[in-house]
Scaffold this motif. Structure first.
Motif, PDB file in Angstrom:
ATOM      1  N   TYR A 224       6.944  33.229  -7.775  1.00 12.56           N
ATOM      2  CA  TYR A 224       7.984  32.839  -7.072  1.00 12.56           C
ATOM      3  C   TYR A 224       9.114  33.623  -7.561  1.00 12.56           C
ATOM      4  O   TYR A 224       9.740  33.291  -8.626  1.00 12.56           O
ATOM      5  CB  TYR A 224       8.414  31.375  -6.924  1.00 12.56           C
ATOM      6  N   CYS A 225       9.705  34.737  -6.785  1.00 15.78           N
ATOM      7  CA  CYS A 225      11.002  35.358  -7.282  1.00 15.78           C
ATOM      8  C   CYS A 225      12.167  34.544  -6.817  1.00 15.78           C
ATOM      9  O   CYS A 225      12.374  34.347  -5.344  1.00 15.78           O
ATOM     10  CB  CYS A 225      10.910  36.707  -6.664  1.00 15.78           C
ATOM     11  N   VAL A 226      12.940  33.667  -7.642  1.00 20.23           N
ATOM     12  CA  VAL A 226      14.061  33.185  -7.117  1.00 20.23           C
ATOM     13  C   VAL A 226      15.321  33.729  -6.548  1.00 20.23           C
ATOM     14  O   VAL A 226      15.822  34.457  -7.729  1.00 20.23           O
ATOM     15  CB  VAL A 226      14.377  32.121  -8.168  1.00 20.23           C
ATOM     16  N   LEU A 227      15.867  33.930  -5.345  1.00 10.58           N
ATOM     17  CA  LEU A 227      17.004  34.530  -4.803  1.00 10.58           C
ATOM     18  C   LEU A 227      18.192  33.559  -5.119  1.00 10.58           C
ATOM     19  O   LEU A 227      19.171  33.981  -5.673  1.00 10.58           O
ATOM     20  CB  LEU A 227      16.606  34.860  -3.549  1.00 10.58           C
ATOM     21  N   ASP A 228      17.956  32.312  -4.867  1.00 11.69           N
ATOM     22  CA  ASP A 228      19.267  31.578  -4.826  1.00 11.69           C
ATOM     23  C   ASP A 228      18.780  30.066  -4.642  1.00 11.69           C
ATOM     24  O   ASP A 228      17.397  29.866  -4.882  1.00 11.69           O
ATOM     25  CB  ASP A 228      19.929  31.557  -3.356  1.00 11.69           C
ATOM     26  N   SER A 229      19.530  29.294  -5.078  1.00 15.49           N
ATOM     27  CA  SER A 229      19.506  27.634  -5.271  1.00 15.49           C
ATOM     28  C   SER A 229      20.396  26.958  -4.166  1.00 15.49           C
ATOM     29  O   SER A 229      21.672  27.275  -3.999  1.00 15.49           O
ATOM     30  CB  SER A 229      19.178  27.164  -6.361  1.00 15.49           C
ATOM     31  N   LEU A 230      19.730  25.942  -3.492  1.00 15.76           N
ATOM     32  CA  LEU A 230      20.506  24.736  -2.656  1.00 15.76           C
ATOM     33  C   LEU A 230      20.694  23.486  -3.458  1.00 15.76           C
ATOM     34  O   LEU A 230      21.845  23.020  -3.058  1.00 15.76           O
ATOM     35  CB  LEU A 230      19.726  24.915  -1.325  1.00 15.76           C
ATOM     36  N   LEU A 231      19.841  23.158  -4.286  1.00 15.06           N
ATOM     37  CA  LEU A 231      20.055  22.020  -4.968  1.00 15.06           C
ATOM     38  C   LEU A 231      19.219  22.227  -6.449  1.00 15.06           C
ATOM     39  O   LEU A 231      18.090  22.841  -6.354  1.00 15.06           O
ATOM     40  CB  LEU A 231      19.266  20.867  -4.182  1.00 15.06           C
ATOM     41  N   TRP A 232      19.883  21.746  -7.378  1.00 14.09           N
ATOM     42  CA  TRP A 232      19.181  21.925  -8.685  1.00 14.09           C
ATOM     43  C   TRP A 232      19.421  20.441  -9.429  1.00 14.09           C
ATOM     44  O   TRP A 232      20.475  20.259  -9.801  1.00 14.09           O
ATOM     45  CB  TRP A 232      19.865  23.010  -9.552  1.00 14.09           C
ATOM     46  N   ASN A 233      18.355  19.971  -9.582  1.00 12.83           N
ATOM     47  CA  ASN A 233      18.354  18.544 -10.576  1.00 12.83           C
ATOM     48  C   ASN A 233      19.490  17.659  -9.730  1.00 12.83           C
ATOM     49  O   ASN A 233      20.030  16.989 -10.515  1.00 12.83           O
ATOM     50  CB  ASN A 233      18.423  19.095 -11.715  1.00 12.83           C
ATOM     51  N   GLY A 234      19.346  17.482  -8.457  1.00 15.31           N
ATOM     52  CA  GLY A 234      20.170  16.589  -7.926  1.00 15.31           C
ATOM     53  C   GLY A 234      21.572  17.155  -7.637  1.00 15.31           C
ATOM     54  O   GLY A 234      22.229  16.516  -6.678  1.00 15.31           O
ATOM     55  N   MET A 235      21.871  18.398  -8.110  1.00 16.28           N
ATOM     56  CA  MET A 235      23.300  19.150  -7.881  1.00 16.28           C
ATOM     57  C   MET A 235      23.262  19.834  -6.701  1.00 16.28           C
ATOM     58  O   MET A 235      22.469  20.911  -6.747  1.00 16.28           O
ATOM     59  CB  MET A 235      23.645  19.896  -9.254  1.00 16.28           C
ATOM     60  N   ASP A 236      24.148  19.502  -5.751  1.00 17.53           N
ATOM     61  CA  ASP A 236      24.384  20.228  -4.351  1.00 17.53           C
ATOM     62  C   ASP A 236      25.038  21.399  -4.816  1.00 17.53           C
ATOM     63  O   ASP A 236      26.195  21.865  -5.283  1.00 17.53           O
ATOM     64  CB  ASP A 236      25.338  19.308  -3.517  1.00 17.53           C
ATOM     65  N   MET A 237      24.569  22.621  -4.438  1.00 21.82           N
ATOM     66  CA  MET A 237      24.949  23.915  -4.702  1.00 21.82           C
ATOM     67  C   MET A 237      25.375  24.642  -3.544  1.00 21.82           C
ATOM     68  O   MET A 237      25.904  25.718  -3.761  1.00 21.82           O
ATOM     69  CB  MET A 237      23.766  24.907  -5.597  1.00 21.82           C
ATOM     70  N   LYS A 238      25.120  24.203  -2.310  1.00 23.27           N
ATOM     71  CA  LYS A 238      25.306  24.927  -1.201  1.00 23.27           C
ATOM     72  C   LYS A 238      26.818  25.321  -1.150  1.00 23.27           C
ATOM     73  O   LYS A 238      27.165  26.273  -0.461  1.00 23.27           O
ATOM     74  CB  LYS A 238      24.913  24.052  -0.101  1.00 23.27           C
ATOM     75  N   GLN A 239      27.791  24.282  -1.413  1.00 25.88           N
ATOM     76  CA  GLN A 239      29.175  24.669  -1.249  1.00 25.88           C
ATOM     77  C   GLN A 239      29.839  25.602  -2.488  1.00 25.88           C
ATOM     78  O   GLN A 239      31.104  25.755  -2.538  1.00 25.88           O
ATOM     79  CB  GLN A 239      30.123  23.344  -1.164  1.00 25.88           C
ATOM     80  N   LEU A 240      28.911  26.003  -3.252  1.00 28.98           N
ATOM     81  CA  LEU A 240      29.444  26.664  -4.483  1.00 28.98           C
ATOM     82  C   LEU A 240      29.637  28.226  -4.000  1.00 28.98           C
ATOM     83  O   LEU A 240      28.812  28.719  -3.161  1.00 28.98           O
ATOM     84  CB  LEU A 240      28.735  26.792  -5.755  1.00 28.98           C
ATOM     85  N   GLU A 241      30.480  29.123  -4.720  1.00 27.73           N
ATOM     86  CA  GLU A 241      30.357  30.372  -4.360  1.00 27.73           C
ATOM     87  C   GLU A 241      29.096  31.130  -4.697  1.00 27.73           C
ATOM     88  O   GLU A 241      28.329  30.697  -5.798  1.00 27.73           O
ATOM     89  CB  GLU A 241      31.631  31.050  -4.737  1.00 27.73           C
ATOM     90  N   CYS A 242      28.810  32.361  -4.185  1.00 24.14           N
ATOM     91  CA  CYS A 242      27.793  32.937  -4.427  1.00 24.14           C
ATOM     92  C   CYS A 242      27.590  33.191  -5.708  1.00 24.14           C
ATOM     93  O   CYS A 242      26.324  33.016  -6.415  1.00 24.14           O
ATOM     94  CB  CYS A 242      27.711  34.478  -3.493  1.00 24.14           C
ATOM     95  N   MET A 243      28.344  33.858  -6.598  1.00 21.08           N
ATOM     96  CA  MET A 243      28.118  34.241  -7.934  1.00 21.08           C
ATOM     97  C   MET A 243      28.013  32.915  -9.079  1.00 21.08           C
ATOM     98  O   MET A 243      27.403  33.059  -9.883  1.00 21.08           O
ATOM     99  CB  MET A 243      29.529  34.989  -8.442  1.00 21.08           C
TER     100      MET A 243
END
Length: 366
Positions: A224-243
């Motif tokens: 699986y080639c990971v492009l991005d993440s929405l949630l990591w170990n319970g941490m919401d990543m969606k509202q973070l900037e791309c970089m």
């Protein structure tokens, strides 16, 4: 006066068609292939980018202001909820439930009244209601791209590129000791154990850990080639900037032992798709070396974009054959040899070959 009206009519007919008729979806042919150098048609893509950035900034400010006023959440919630309900709530997947609610309201009430009679009719009514309520938990959560039509003015400074392999785009969800891959429509493609946080019994703990990644499954390489993440170990990543999301995701993948290779505990390897700056020198360097996989195309991300479900002008797509025309970068022969064939180019070559053969037959005929 008549001459002025005729002149206005003739000049109006010479203008390119309306911009609203242009299809920017990456699944359709590139707009430049149907309208040669009609740059005025596609000017609205940059306008939509600015509107989308403004809307996302305002949304982020509202979320931040709301979190400052909210009391701390209760940590004593039940731990026996299944992974789909948890991660669906984290991802705010309300669009599917709203559409199903509207669909349920459209059901005639008279039919439900008719089912009240016999026990068999009641069972059928309950089965229909359960079927209506059973929705794909991860339907339409992927952030999708548009064609890159016109190069933004701040392309070199505000954009980042990822080279994408040929594979199946999917959403990988790890939680409650298991890992599942879901298609764009929410269909479960596979279930397995992985070393992602919460993805196996070895990495699961009763602290509501859940990880959701935007991936491309490369079947030939079993990874699986990971492009991005929405949630990591319970941490919401969606509202973070791309970089910020890219840096955090790549750091966590490198720190996780055994995740980048396949093993009994981790049957599919998880590798990170590195991002490249979009200045001319960096792009030329990235497209001069043959990659380890077959290249499908390039994704271009605006550095300030948050993760939003659906199609957005802040993520753009290009095939390698369009790099010289749009970006002004010529990929090397070694890079192009590992690229998947562009269907539009193949169709054009086939059409040209047939036309040349027909013209030769016409000349040979006395």
């Amino acid at each position: 006066m008549c001459e002025m009206e005729s002149l206005a009519t003739s000049s109006k007919d010479d203008f390119p068609p309306s911009v609203t008729n242009v299809d920017f979806h990456a699944s359709s042919p590139h707009p430049r292939s149907s309208h040669y150098k009609a740059r005025t048609e596609h000017a609205n893509q940059e306008l939509r980018r600015q509107e989308c950035l403004l809307r996302q900034r305002e949304q982020r400010q509202r979320v931040t202001a709301g979190l400052r006023d909210l009391p701390t959440s209760d940590a004593d919630g039940s731990d026996d909820e299944d992974v789909e309900s948890k991660c669906q709530a984290d991802c705010s997947a309300t669009s599917a439930s709203e559409s199903m609610g509207e669909r349920a309201q459209e059901q005639p009430a008279s039919r439900e009244e008719m089912d009240v009679g016999s026990p068999g009719a009641k069972r059928k009514s309950r089965a229909r209601s359960r079927k209506r309520d059973k929705l794909p938990a991860f339907q339409n959560l992927l952030m999708l791209s548009e064609w890159l039509v016109d190069l933004p003015a701040s392309f070199a400074d505000d954009w980042s590129m990822k080279v994408c392999p040929v594979g199946k785009r999917c959403l990988v969800v790890a939680g409650q000791g298991t890992t599942s891959a879901y298609s764009r429509s929410g269909k479960r493609l596979a279930t397995f154990h992985s070393l992602l946080p919460g993805g196996s019994k070895a990495t699961y703990s009763p602290h509501r850990e859940c990880t959701i990644c935007d991936c491309i499954f490369v079947e030939s390489m079993r990874q699986y080639c990971v492009l991005d993440s929405l949630l990591w170990n319970g941490m919401d990543m969606k509202q973070l900037e791309c970089m910020c999301r890219f840096f955090y995701t790549s750091s966590r993948l490198m720190e996780a032992e055994g995740l980048s290779c396949s093993s009994r505990a981790n049957p599919y390897a998880f590798t990170y798709a590195p991002s490249v700056e979009c200045d001319h020198e960096s792009l030329q360097t990235a497209t001069s070396v043959a990659p380890e996989f077959h290249v499908d195309g390039m994704l271009f991300y605006h550095k300030e974009a948050i993760y939003e479900a659906g199609r957005t002008p802040l993520v753009c797509w290009l095939r390698p054959s369009l790099l010289p025309k749009i970006v002004g970068v010529s990929a090397s022969e070694a890079f192009l040899q590992n690229c998947s064939p562009d269907e539009s180019c193949i169709a054009f070559r086939e059409y040209s070959r047939k036309k040349n053969a027909e013209s030769k037959m016409d000349v040979a005929t006395p």
